[in-house]
Design a protein around this motif. Structure first.
Motif, PDB file in Angstrom:
ATOM      1  N   LEU A   1      -5.088   6.807   2.757  1.00  0.00           N
ATOM      2  CA  LEU A   1      -5.109   6.178   4.037  1.00  0.00           C
ATOM      3  C   LEU A   1      -5.958   6.342   5.357  1.00  0.00           C
ATOM      4  CD1 LEU A   1      -1.796   8.769   5.109  1.00  0.00           C
ATOM      5  CD2 LEU A   1      -1.275   6.200   4.853  1.00  0.00           C
ATOM      6  N   THR A   2      -6.275   4.803   5.368  1.00  0.00           N
ATOM      7  CA  THR A   2      -7.684   4.795   6.284  1.00  0.00           C
ATOM      8  C   THR A   2      -7.377   4.576   7.711  1.00  0.00           C
ATOM      9  OG1 THR A   2      -7.263   2.080   6.326  1.00  0.00           O
ATOM     10  CG2 THR A   2      -8.534   2.978   4.871  1.00  0.00           C
ATOM     11  N   PRO A   3      -8.398   5.264   8.720  1.00  0.00           N
ATOM     12  CA  PRO A   3      -8.350   5.215   9.432  1.00  0.00           C
ATOM     13  C   PRO A   3      -7.938   4.079  10.420  1.00  0.00           C
ATOM     14  CG  PRO A   3     -10.291   6.207   8.674  1.00  0.00           C
ATOM     15  CD  PRO A   3      -9.675   6.159   7.620  1.00  0.00           C
ATOM     16  N   GLY A   4      -7.179   4.085  11.463  1.00  0.00           N
ATOM     17  CA  GLY A   4      -6.335   3.374  12.296  1.00  0.00           C
ATOM     18  C   GLY A   4      -5.486   2.485  11.891  1.00  0.00           C
ATOM     19  N   SER A   5      -5.456   2.620   9.829  1.00  0.00           N
ATOM     20  CA  SER A   5      -3.476   2.271   9.689  1.00  0.00           C
ATOM     21  C   SER A   5      -2.308   2.778  10.578  1.00  0.00           C
ATOM     22  CB  SER A   5      -3.607   2.066   8.189  1.00  0.00           C
ATOM     23  OG  SER A   5      -3.780   3.025   7.822  1.00  0.00           O
ATOM     24  N   LEU A   6      -0.984   1.941  10.510  1.00  0.00           N
ATOM     25  CA  LEU A   6      -0.028   2.548  10.879  1.00  0.00           C
ATOM     26  C   LEU A   6       0.123   3.221   9.538  1.00  0.00           C
ATOM     27  CD1 LEU A   6       1.312   1.844  13.941  1.00  0.00           C
ATOM     28  CD2 LEU A   6      -0.431   0.089  12.660  1.00  0.00           C
ATOM     29  N   LEU A   7       1.467   3.553  10.242  1.00  0.00           N
ATOM     30  CA  LEU A   7       1.710   5.249   8.882  1.00  0.00           C
ATOM     31  C   LEU A   7       3.416   4.954   8.495  1.00  0.00           C
ATOM     32  CD1 LEU A   7       0.587   7.584   7.455  1.00  0.00           C
ATOM     33  CD2 LEU A   7       2.202   9.266   9.774  1.00  0.00           C
ATOM     34  N   GLY A   8       3.498   3.405   8.905  1.00  0.00           N
ATOM     35  CA  GLY A   8       5.195   3.065   8.535  1.00  0.00           C
ATOM     36  C   GLY A   8       6.279   3.961   9.396  1.00  0.00           C
ATOM     37  N   ASN A   9       6.949   3.415   9.882  1.00  0.00           N
ATOM     38  CA  ASN A   9       8.379   4.601  11.089  1.00  0.00           C
ATOM     39  C   ASN A   9       8.662   5.869   9.993  1.00  0.00           C
ATOM     40  OD1 ASN A   9      10.711   3.147   9.932  1.00  0.00           O
ATOM     41  ND2 ASN A   9      10.692   1.596  11.217  1.00  0.00           N
ATOM     42  N   GLU A  10       9.380   6.111  11.100  1.00  0.00           N
ATOM     43  CA  GLU A  10      10.069   7.616  10.886  1.00  0.00           C
ATOM     44  C   GLU A  10      11.089   7.500  10.343  1.00  0.00           C
ATOM     45  OE1 GLU A  10       9.548   9.502  14.902  1.00  0.00           O
ATOM     46  OE2 GLU A  10       7.662  10.278  14.609  1.00  0.00           O
ATOM     47  N   ILE A  11      11.697   6.877  10.645  1.00  0.00           N
ATOM     48  CA  ILE A  11      13.335   6.131   9.967  1.00  0.00           C
ATOM     49  C   ILE A  11      13.010   5.555   8.243  1.00  0.00           C
ATOM     50  CG2 ILE A  11      15.187   5.292  10.109  1.00  0.00           C
ATOM     51  CD1 ILE A  11      14.548   6.313  12.688  1.00  0.00           C
TER      52      ILE A  11
ATOM     53  N   MET B   1       0.999  -1.658  -0.146  1.00  0.00           N
ATOM     54  CA  MET B   1      -0.061  -0.366  -0.225  1.00  0.00           C
ATOM     55  C   MET B   1       0.527   1.431   0.287  1.00  0.00           C
ATOM     56  SD  MET B   1      -1.233   1.404   3.759  1.00  0.00           S
ATOM     57  CE  MET B   1       0.359   2.784   3.438  1.00  0.00           C
ATOM     58  N   SER B   2       1.971   0.996  -0.289  1.00  0.00           N
ATOM     59  CA  SER B   2       3.908   2.262  -0.654  1.00  0.00           C
ATOM     60  C   SER B   2       2.578   3.309  -0.632  1.00  0.00           C
ATOM     61  CB  SER B   2       4.229   1.518  -0.896  1.00  0.00           C
ATOM     62  OG  SER B   2       4.024   1.594  -2.266  1.00  0.00           O
ATOM     63  N   LEU B   3       2.034   4.057  -0.019  1.00  0.00           N
ATOM     64  CA  LEU B   3       1.496   5.551  -0.251  1.00  0.00           C
ATOM     65  C   LEU B   3       2.519   5.960  -1.132  1.00  0.00           C
ATOM     66  CD1 LEU B   3      -0.478   7.043   0.101  1.00  0.00           C
ATOM     67  CD2 LEU B   3       0.278   7.825   1.551  1.00  0.00           C
ATOM     68  N   GLN B   4       1.820   7.590  -2.636  1.00  0.00           N
ATOM     69  CA  GLN B   4       2.419   7.518  -3.025  1.00  0.00           C
ATOM     70  C   GLN B   4       2.890   9.211  -2.803  1.00  0.00           C
ATOM     71  OE1 GLN B   4       1.354   6.856  -7.112  1.00  0.00           O
ATOM     72  NE2 GLN B   4       1.913   8.992  -7.772  1.00  0.00           N
ATOM     73  N   LEU B   5       4.474   9.727  -2.178  1.00  0.00           N
ATOM     74  CA  LEU B   5       4.883  10.844  -1.688  1.00  0.00           C
ATOM     75  C   LEU B   5       5.811  11.157  -2.326  1.00  0.00           C
ATOM     76  CD1 LEU B   5       4.338  10.018   2.293  1.00  0.00           C
ATOM     77  CD2 LEU B   5       2.746  10.866   0.894  1.00  0.00           C
ATOM     78  N   SER B   6       6.145  12.798  -2.472  1.00  0.00           N
ATOM     79  CA  SER B   6       7.428  13.340  -2.882  1.00  0.00           C
ATOM     80  C   SER B   6       7.320  14.585  -2.646  1.00  0.00           C
ATOM     81  CB  SER B   6       7.037  12.816  -4.572  1.00  0.00           C
ATOM     82  OG  SER B   6       5.745  13.587  -5.163  1.00  0.00           O
ATOM     83  N   VAL B   7       8.529  15.204  -2.441  1.00  0.00           N
ATOM     84  CA  VAL B   7       9.021  16.163  -2.483  1.00  0.00           C
ATOM     85  C   VAL B   7       9.780  17.083  -3.203  1.00  0.00           C
ATOM     86  CG1 VAL B   7       8.363  16.090  -0.138  1.00  0.00           C
ATOM     87  CG2 VAL B   7      11.059  15.633  -1.360  1.00  0.00           C
ATOM     88  N   ASP B   8       9.416  18.349  -3.805  1.00  0.00           N
ATOM     89  CA  ASP B   8      10.072  19.374  -4.525  1.00  0.00           C
ATOM     90  C   ASP B   8      11.216  19.983  -3.618  1.00  0.00           C
ATOM     91  OD1 ASP B   8      10.958  21.203  -6.484  1.00  0.00           O
ATOM     92  OD2 ASP B   8       8.814  21.428  -6.805  1.00  0.00           O
ATOM     93  N   ARG B   9      12.331  20.193  -4.048  1.00  0.00           N
ATOM     94  CA  ARG B   9      13.172  20.571  -3.526  1.00  0.00           C
ATOM     95  C   ARG B   9      13.705  22.398  -4.207  1.00  0.00           C
ATOM     96  NH1 ARG B   9      15.645  15.798   0.145  1.00  0.00           N
ATOM     97  NH2 ARG B   9      16.489  18.488   2.106  1.00  0.00           N
ATOM     98  N   SER B  10      13.216  21.660  -4.783  1.00  0.00           N
ATOM     99  CA  SER B  10      13.694  23.176  -5.811  1.00  0.00           C
ATOM    100  C   SER B  10      12.252  24.312  -5.374  1.00  0.00           C
ATOM    101  CB  SER B  10      13.463  22.978  -6.989  1.00  0.00           C
ATOM    102  OG  SER B  10      12.217  22.052  -7.655  1.00  0.00           O
ATOM    103  N   SER B  11      11.209  24.058  -4.926  1.00  0.00           N
ATOM    104  CA  SER B  11      10.108  24.531  -4.260  1.00  0.00           C
ATOM    105  C   SER B  11      10.195  25.628  -2.778  1.00  0.00           C
ATOM    106  CB  SER B  11       8.423  23.336  -3.552  1.00  0.00           C
ATOM    107  OG  SER B  11       7.775  24.525  -3.309  1.00  0.00           O
ATOM    108  N   PRO B  12       9.976  26.354  -2.890  1.00  0.00           N
ATOM    109  CA  PRO B  12       9.382  27.569  -2.119  1.00  0.00           C
ATOM    110  C   PRO B  12       9.090  26.893  -0.458  1.00  0.00           C
ATOM    111  CG  PRO B  12       8.939  28.594  -3.436  1.00  0.00           C
ATOM    112  CD  PRO B  12       9.054  27.385  -4.345  1.00  0.00           C
ATOM    113  N   VAL B  13       8.176  25.771  -0.586  1.00  0.00           N
ATOM    114  CA  VAL B  13       7.258  26.046   0.077  1.00  0.00           C
ATOM    115  C   VAL B  13       7.842  25.043   1.425  1.00  0.00           C
ATOM    116  CG1 VAL B  13       5.147  24.121   1.481  1.00  0.00           C
ATOM    117  CG2 VAL B  13       5.183  25.762  -0.986  1.00  0.00           C
ATOM    118  N   PRO B  14       8.121  24.971   2.378  1.00  0.00           N
ATOM    119  CA  PRO B  14       9.262  23.660   3.262  1.00  0.00           C
ATOM    120  C   PRO B  14       8.796  22.825   2.862  1.00  0.00           C
ATOM    121  CG  PRO B  14       7.963  25.985   4.506  1.00  0.00           C
ATOM    122  CD  PRO B  14       7.384  26.336   3.110  1.00  0.00           C
TER     123      PRO B  14
END
Lengths: 245, 245
Positions: free
Chosen positions: A32-42, A1-14
């Motif tokens: 992300l369904t209620p109750g589901s774990l988010l996966g560890n931070e590391i 269920m590896s959620l699709q996430l990405s960040v844009d480092r060239s954007s001025p948005v933090p």
DNA sequence: GTCGTTCGGTTGTCCGGACAAAGCATTGAC
DNA sequence: GTCAATGCTTTGTCCGGACAACCGAACGAC
């Protein structure tokens, strides 16, 4: 269920903000369904090429919003409930508009008056000094909803009746460069006076919801004091609140 | 004006929390006057032998509480106003007690009933399933203030009438190991029915303040649903709220 | 079978450093 | 005198790492 996430480092948005927005959208959207774990931070940090503090900052902001719960030794879970909005400092106008009620405003009075003792105390100005006074009638679907009476220190912004009819007071203040910070509110109820009843098209003595509010900007200055009455038959305050740990 | 601050590294209390508490106390106590700058973070960290992130965390928590305002290029200022409490999820009992009103409770009903459609929807249980029902009358100085009616899922905690008379419901829940997380509230007004009027010693048709609230724990489970009516002549909701950035 | 122990996993706290962005005052040019 | 450019101060963001506290599950002793 590896959620699709990405960040844009060239954007001025933090980066942490980009991440928190994406997570919030995923929750809102149901990915992300209620109750589901988010996966560890590391691991999440590694996957995105971010450091753990940055990921933590993103997660923390959603915890503060009440969308996530962290449990040491367990993980971070999506909270299971219908959290909507935690009582913002919004104007009635925006509230109605957001609810699709097509709000309308009639400015009944827009002038300056000497401050009464009550107003002077609320706004921390000299008694008898000049303050703006605005009286408005707020309607939804052509029906009266509330009678609003506001006092505003002079010199803060110019109050244009046409503008007041087309938008809310807070929006005007914000666009005049005032940073709203906090407000003190009292909500009560009482019976309508004959004048109020007529203005709101309610029967004599009908129950009304009352609200008094003093709003402060971030320098601690009082920028607005209002006493409002709402038709109890057609309006109620509806909000969510979080337990502050 | 070098404020007296210090941290105890042998204490199990987090350093940032020690610092934020001391700063908050200094503000409350008047040692840090409204509008005054707090001194830059770097120097403050050096003075206390802490790292900058730790100091920032302490400051941030007070910013979130609305006591401080940060301005890039300027510094951190003590906010200038009367911030008291930002609308907590507290019971009426605690509110009254904090106001020195010596609250009193009479349990009028404490039983289980089949859940009505309304209650079932609020608590997310099966319609017709058993739920606790509690009716209480809350008094202050021997005078009725409010009539409270609560529904609670069975099996969460045992509801002892004597305990209910000596404290608030939320306090009972917390001591039963339930972590309150959020609540959804509706505040309105209406006229008293004859029964309500008698119970609250108000005249027939007197305006009443009404509140419905569903409370959730941190797993998202609804743990309580209540519909309450307050004497508008003797009670109003009074709170502070912050603008969330 | 039951109970205490151990162990792996996860978040909580803290550190030291680096660069960027914004505000404000001073300086300099015109 | 007015206005733009410059530089300093302060907070904002981000990194990489380290250890502690806590939870839950698997394990082992009885």
């Amino acid at each position: 269920m590896s959620l699709q996430l990405s960040v844009d480092r060239s954007s001025p948005v933090p980066l942490y903000f980009q991440l928190s927005q994406q997570l919030e959208a995923a929750i809102e959207h149901g990915a992300l369904t209620p109750g589901s774990l988010l996966g560890n931070e590391i691991e999440l940090a590694a996957r995105l090429g971010l450091s753990r503090p940055t990921v933590r900052q993103a997660i923390q902001s959603l915890v503060d919003k009440g969308l996530l719960v962290r449990r040491r030794g367990v993980g971070t879970q999506v909270v299971h409930s219908q959290v909507k909005r935690p009582l913002e400092l919004s104007s009635l106008y925006d509230d109605l508009e957001a609810a699709g009620q097509r709000p309308e405003t009639r400015v009944l009075l827009n002038t300056t008056v000497p401050a009464s003792a009550e107003v002077a105390a609320a706004l921390a100005v000299a008694e008898g000094g000049e303050v703006h006074r605005i009286e408005r009638l707020r309607l939804a679907h052509g029906e009266p909803m509330a009678a609003l009476c506001n006092y505003i220190p002079t010199g803060l912004l110019d109050l244009d009746s046409p503008q007041l009819e087309s938008t809310g007071l807070y929006r005007l203040m914000r666009s005049a460069g005032i940073t709203l910070h906090s407000a003190r509110q009292t909500i009560g109820a009482r019976s309508a006076t004959p004048e109020e009843a007529e203005r709101l098209t309610e029967p004599d003595g009908a129950p009304l919801l009352t609200m008094q509010r003093t709003t402060f900007d971030d320098t601690g200055r009082a920028v607005e004091y209002g006493t409002h009455v709402y038709r109890a038959s057609r309006y109620s305050f509806d909000f969510q609140l979080l337990v502050r740990a």
